[in-house]
Motif scaffolding. Sequence first.
Motif, mmCIF file in Angstrom:
data_model
loop_
_atom_site.group_PDB
_atom_site.id
_atom_site.type_symbol
_atom_site.label_atom_id
_atom_site.label_comp_id
_atom_site.label_asym_id
_atom_site.label_seq_id
_atom_site.Cartn_x
_atom_site.Cartn_y
_atom_site.Cartn_z
ATOM 1 N N UNK A 131 0.799 -1.229 0.000
ATOM 2 C CA UNK A 131 0.000 0.000 0.000
ATOM 3 C C UNK A 131 0.833 1.282 0.000
ATOM 4 N N UNK A 132 2.011 1.252 0.655
ATOM 5 C CA UNK A 132 2.832 2.460 0.681
ATOM 6 C C UNK A 132 3.327 2.815 -0.717
ATOM 7 N N UNK A 133 3.739 1.828 -1.489
ATOM 8 C CA UNK A 133 4.196 2.086 -2.857
ATOM 9 C C UNK A 133 3.015 2.540 -3.733
ATOM 10 N N UNK A 134 1.836 1.956 -3.563
ATOM 11 C CA UNK A 134 0.665 2.353 -4.367
ATOM 12 C C UNK A 134 0.306 3.820 -4.109
ATOM 13 N N UNK A 135 0.298 4.231 -2.837
ATOM 14 C CA UNK A 135 -0.079 5.616 -2.517
ATOM 15 C C UNK A 135 0.954 6.603 -3.040
ATOM 16 N N UNK A 136 2.228 6.244 -2.968
ATOM 17 C CA UNK A 136 3.253 7.168 -3.476
ATOM 18 C C UNK A 136 3.137 7.319 -4.996
ATOM 19 N N UNK A 137 2.798 6.257 -5.709
ATOM 20 C CA UNK A 137 2.643 6.335 -7.163
ATOM 21 C C UNK A 137 1.456 7.219 -7.534
ATOM 22 N N UNK A 138 0.352 7.107 -6.816
ATOM 23 C CA UNK A 138 -0.812 7.951 -7.099
ATOM 24 C C UNK A 138 -0.497 9.429 -6.874
ATOM 25 N N UNK A 139 0.189 9.762 -5.784
ATOM 26 C CA UNK A 139 0.556 11.152 -5.524
ATOM 27 C C UNK A 139 1.495 11.698 -6.599
ATOM 28 N N UNK A 140 2.432 10.861 -7.057
ATOM 29 C CA UNK A 140 3.385 11.327 -8.065
ATOM 30 C C UNK A 140 2.695 11.643 -9.381
ATOM 31 N N UNK A 141 1.751 10.827 -9.822
ATOM 32 C CA UNK A 141 1.075 11.078 -11.096
ATOM 33 C C UNK A 141 0.031 12.187 -10.991
ATOM 34 N N UNK A 142 -0.516 12.450 -9.799
ATOM 35 C CA UNK A 142 -1.422 13.603 -9.659
ATOM 36 C C UNK A 142 -0.678 14.918 -9.848
ATOM 37 N N UNK A 143 0.589 14.942 -9.454
ATOM 38 C CA UNK A 143 1.371 16.171 -9.597
ATOM 39 C C UNK A 143 2.069 16.277 -10.951
ATOM 40 N N UNK A 144 1.987 15.238 -11.782
ATOM 41 C CA UNK A 144 2.663 15.280 -13.083
ATOM 42 C C UNK A 144 1.844 16.110 -14.075
ATOM 43 N N UNK A 145 2.546 16.616 -15.156
ATOM 44 C CA UNK A 145 1.911 17.365 -16.236
ATOM 45 C C UNK A 145 2.353 16.736 -17.557
ATOM 46 N N UNK A 146 1.427 16.727 -18.566
ATOM 47 C CA UNK A 146 1.659 15.997 -19.802
ATOM 48 C C UNK A 146 1.592 16.944 -20.996
ATOM 49 N N UNK A 147 2.249 16.513 -22.068
ATOM 50 C CA UNK A 147 2.178 17.246 -23.338
ATOM 51 C C UNK A 147 0.795 16.997 -23.938
ATOM 52 N N UNK A 148 0.047 18.046 -24.335
ATOM 53 C CA UNK A 148 -1.288 17.829 -24.906
ATOM 54 C C UNK A 148 -1.222 16.934 -26.141
ATOM 55 N N UNK A 149 -2.188 16.061 -26.251
ATOM 56 C CA UNK A 149 -2.293 15.165 -27.407
ATOM 57 C C UNK A 149 -3.181 15.847 -28.454
ATOM 58 N N UNK A 150 -2.690 15.929 -29.670
ATOM 59 C CA UNK A 150 -3.407 16.591 -30.759
ATOM 60 C C UNK A 150 -3.666 15.600 -31.881
ATOM 61 N N UNK A 151 -4.800 15.841 -32.579
ATOM 62 C CA UNK A 151 -5.148 15.066 -33.772
ATOM 63 C C UNK A 151 -5.780 16.032 -34.769
ATOM 64 N N UNK A 152 -5.175 16.087 -35.980
ATOM 65 C CA UNK A 152 -5.598 17.028 -37.019
ATOM 66 C C UNK A 152 -5.536 18.475 -36.511
#
Length: 229
Positions: free
Chosen positions: A191-212
């Motif tokens: 559970x400790x590893x699962x919670x740390x992974x969720x917190x890390x991806x909530x704070x991440x930012x992504x390159x917008x995905x575009x189509x046409x």
Amino acid sequence: MSPIALCPPPAQPSDLSPPQRRALTVAAVVAHAAGAWGLLQMQAVQQALAPAAPVLVQWVATPVPAPQPPPPPAAPRPKVQPQAVPVLAVAPSPQPQQAPSVVVPEPAPQAVQASTPPSPPAPPALAAPPALPASPVALAATDLRYTVPPAQVYPRTSVRLGEQGTVLVRLVVDAQGLPTQVSLHKSSGHPRLDEQALQALRAARFVPYTRNGQALAWTAIAPLEYSLE
């Protein structure tokens, strides 16, 4: 009231003994003192009876004023007869004479040739915009591009206990590259590893995905691996 002398008849000195003589002398002194006291009481009684003399009261009748005669009645005012106002007769105004009616003949109807206006040219057909997907586009994990990568921090307790594993996180990202939903897809078993992974991806930012040329929302399964080697 005259004092009464209580003096006994004179006795011969030779007939009385010495005690009797003294008693006779005392009696004479007492008789004289009683007479003097009686004279003093007469003046006090006269002074006490003087204020109690009868007082004569005489009632004096108050004169009643004679009644005044009533005022004479006011003289009646003479009645004023209203004057008759003469009524002026108004002459009736003359009625305006009506002008003779003139009948204007209507013009004969002329045949009007209807002209049909030219029809406007049809607008050019516009290209229909591409249909937007009803749901986020599904991307593979290899297609993910980060502007702010997830910060993986190994929990100290997990390091001490030797916990390792891979956490699979389901992501839903909007057109601006911001995660809107972050949930656990598959646990690492810790559970400790699962919670740390969720917190890390909530704070991440992504390159917008575009189509046409248009940015779209997307979803993907992001793996985060935790290894002590």
